[in-house]
Design a protein around this motif. Sequence first.
Motif, mmCIF file in Angstrom:
data_model
loop_
_atom_site.group_PDB
_atom_site.id
_atom_site.type_symbol
_atom_site.label_atom_id
_atom_site.label_comp_id
_atom_site.label_asym_id
_atom_site.label_seq_id
_atom_site.Cartn_x
_atom_site.Cartn_y
_atom_site.Cartn_z
ATOM 1 N N LYS A 200 0.811 -1.229 0.000
ATOM 2 C CA LYS A 200 0.000 0.000 0.000
ATOM 3 C C LYS A 200 0.836 1.267 0.000
ATOM 4 O O LYS A 200 0.362 2.333 -0.385
ATOM 5 C CB LYS A 200 -0.921 0.016 1.237
ATOM 6 C CG LYS A 200 -2.103 -0.936 1.146
ATOM 7 C CD LYS A 200 -2.946 -0.838 2.401
ATOM 8 C CE LYS A 200 -4.118 -1.819 2.377
ATOM 9 N NZ LYS A 200 -4.898 -1.751 3.634
ATOM 10 N N MET A 201 2.094 1.159 0.439
ATOM 11 C CA MET A 201 2.939 2.351 0.524
ATOM 12 C C MET A 201 3.283 2.866 -0.873
ATOM 13 O O MET A 201 3.509 2.079 -1.794
ATOM 14 C CB MET A 201 4.238 2.019 1.278
ATOM 15 C CG MET A 201 4.026 1.604 2.713
ATOM 16 S SD MET A 201 3.683 3.001 3.780
ATOM 17 C CE MET A 201 5.323 3.667 3.995
ATOM 18 N N PRO A 202 3.329 4.201 -1.044
ATOM 19 C CA PRO A 202 3.718 4.747 -2.359
ATOM 20 C C PRO A 202 5.165 4.405 -2.682
ATOM 21 O O PRO A 202 6.054 4.548 -1.845
ATOM 22 C CB PRO A 202 3.526 6.255 -2.184
ATOM 23 C CG PRO A 202 3.538 6.504 -0.713
ATOM 24 C CD PRO A 202 3.013 5.260 -0.063
ATOM 25 N N ARG A 203 5.383 3.918 -3.914
ATOM 26 C CA ARG A 203 6.729 3.535 -4.339
ATOM 27 C C ARG A 203 7.094 4.297 -5.611
ATOM 28 O O ARG A 203 6.250 4.493 -6.479
ATOM 29 C CB ARG A 203 6.824 2.029 -4.631
ATOM 30 C CG ARG A 203 6.527 1.149 -3.460
ATOM 31 C CD ARG A 203 6.897 -0.298 -3.759
ATOM 32 N NE ARG A 203 6.305 -0.807 -4.991
ATOM 33 C CZ ARG A 203 5.054 -1.237 -5.095
ATOM 34 N NH1 ARG A 203 4.262 -1.208 -4.038
ATOM 35 N NH2 ARG A 203 4.593 -1.707 -6.236
ATOM 36 N N PRO A 204 8.350 4.720 -5.728
ATOM 37 C CA PRO A 204 8.760 5.415 -6.955
ATOM 38 C C PRO A 204 8.829 4.439 -8.129
ATOM 39 O O PRO A 204 9.403 3.351 -8.002
ATOM 40 C CB PRO A 204 10.146 5.958 -6.610
ATOM 41 C CG PRO A 204 10.657 5.040 -5.535
ATOM 42 C CD PRO A 204 9.452 4.592 -4.762
ATOM 43 N N THR A 205 8.230 4.800 -9.241
ATOM 44 C CA THR A 205 8.286 3.955 -10.432
ATOM 45 C C THR A 205 9.264 4.498 -11.461
ATOM 46 O O THR A 205 9.523 3.854 -12.469
ATOM 47 C CB THR A 205 6.885 3.847 -11.078
ATOM 48 O OG1 THR A 205 6.414 5.173 -11.377
ATOM 49 C CG2 THR A 205 5.910 3.165 -10.142
ATOM 50 N N SER A 206 9.783 5.695 -11.214
ATOM 51 C CA SER A 206 10.739 6.293 -12.150
ATOM 52 C C SER A 206 11.634 7.255 -11.381
ATOM 53 O O SER A 206 11.395 7.571 -10.206
ATOM 54 C CB SER A 206 10.002 7.052 -13.256
ATOM 55 O OG SER A 206 9.330 8.178 -12.710
ATOM 56 N N ILE A 207 12.657 7.743 -12.066
ATOM 57 C CA ILE A 207 13.579 8.690 -11.436
ATOM 58 C C ILE A 207 12.881 10.022 -11.155
ATOM 59 O O ILE A 207 13.230 10.747 -10.214
ATOM 60 C CB ILE A 207 14.822 8.887 -12.329
ATOM 61 C CG1 ILE A 207 15.979 9.469 -11.512
ATOM 62 C CG2 ILE A 207 14.518 9.748 -13.542
ATOM 63 C CD1 ILE A 207 17.321 9.383 -12.204
#
Length: 631
Positions: A200-207
């Motif tokens: 559920k935690m927000p994760r970076p998908t790009s730089i």
Amino acid sequence: MAAWDLSVTVEELGPEAPPFKVSVTSDLHIGGVILKIVEKTQIKKDWSDHALWWEQKQQWLLRPSWTLEKYEIHADARLSLTPQHKTLRLGLPNGTTLRLQACFSRPVFQTVMGICRLLNLRHPEELSLLRPVEVKKKKKDKEAEEEVVYDLTGLQISSGSAHTLSNGMPVHFADSPQTEAVYKMLSVSLPAPAPETITKMPRPTSIVDKAQVHSRWLDSSRSLLQQGVQEHDRLLLRFKYYCFHDLDPKYDAVRLTQLYEQARWAILLEDVDCTEEEMMLFAALQYHIGKVSLSEPQPMTSCPAMDDLDSALQCLEETMTAAPELHDYLKIFRPKRLTLKGYKQFWFAFNNTSISYYKSKEESLKEPIQQMNLKGCEVAPDVSVAGQKFCIRLLIPGAEGMNEVYLRCENELQYSRWMAACRLASKGKTLADSSFSSEVQNIQSFLAMQRTTPGANTAQTDDSINTHSLVSPRYHKKYKAKQLTPRILEAYQNVAQLPLTDALLRFLQIWQALPDFGVSYFVVRFKGCRKDDVLGVTNNRLIRIDLSIGDVVKTWRYNTMRQWNVNWDIQQMAIEFNGNVNIAFSCVTATCKIVHEYIGGYIFMATRTKEQAEVLNQELFFKLTGGHEAI
């Protein structure tokens, strides 16, 4: 001398209470204004923490001796008498939320110092406050999840040292069972989070996502109230600068644990990239730390006598040990050259911060085929212990950008020595540096932990291990839990005997060795360019990265920087380096002030010495990060 009725609201009377009208003259000082207001309220209490806040100008009036005329306050000013310390909800790296009193009137840098003193966190200059990500919750989630907040608003620090310990904890935490429980929560690693929590935690998908995080840091030079933070708001306390000075387990139980938690979440949420082997090792260390923390909580201590002995032996070793020589047959590969050829073997020799290579050992007395100066280069491992692959990836600065080179070693020992030498050379250090042998040992121990041990409990299973709590969501999709368990337990065999403190330090050590460790990203537009790029800021260099493909284009070291300044009117930052190298850029995902503060902050961190102990040169920090003049 002008005279008028000044309008002042008093926060204690509530938001609906009408403002007081106070008769003042232009030569009345701020202390006198406060005295008149207090007399009018007829409330008997301690008003020493109160100060005047000027709403229109977003300014605190903190100099009691200054007159209204000096502050340029006129009849149209709306002032408020309000406490300087207010309640703040603070999210820590381990996910715990505290409610505590924080200073809303001083610069954030000083507010963080006060918070860290309360929580027994040394070196507060490494931390700062940032705004949390705004997550839109569904109605079901709002009903089901209520944030658990631990109240520390009544915690008072005695006039003595904040680090005076009682039963292994600061005296002010030992006042009640509730505060003792909170301190234990801060100083001991929490159990692994549920897989659903990680997902559920927000994760970076790009730089670009990683760059967005750094737009949320607060300005260290301005107060909380000046930046729109209100009482009872929630902020995050995080390690901002990735250079951890004088980390001592004896005094840094909270600091070490919170640093580990921040590193753990960086791995679980894929803020930092790592290989599959490294992920299994991180999982094994988390599993081990969790077991040891639950079964036998122990204070993190070190023996001062042994510390002194180690220091003396190290000094003796430095004076007696000659600089080692490094030369051997290695294989080299240049992927950017238009060729189908693979690795080719040459005789390599290390000299100062340069690598030279020759056709053979016999040719080494002649001119080299090429000499590569590694000072300022990027060094990254490309290793698979299971596959017996030991490669070093080098990005060497050149006139036309970065030149990519791979060196392939035959075995672990050769790799450890050459990798250590490359890392030191990239920092401008030679093989004569005292840290060379310890760097070699660190690399060897890291490789040893990744090594599998056939026949040693490889079939072991453990029903208590929740594997998906120990790895990032990418591996939730790639492997089932029963596939991960034996791999994690296999890695666990190499760390099972480590004491708690050593396991925490080893986790941090491996985290710090990752290629992307400690890089804070910002999307910028370089002067003269039509497209955006990424600027990476680290503890010793700036990195220009191509936004479209993610490749490093150029690197600039701080030790070659001559000056930098910001044009605040057009929000453009200009930096001058040695050799008449000038760069200028505007910031896209964050303000120039944040980037300026990062660079100045890292230069400030480099000025610290052990002799300074707990004394912080605040004036120098504000001079380097304030941003109002060229340095």
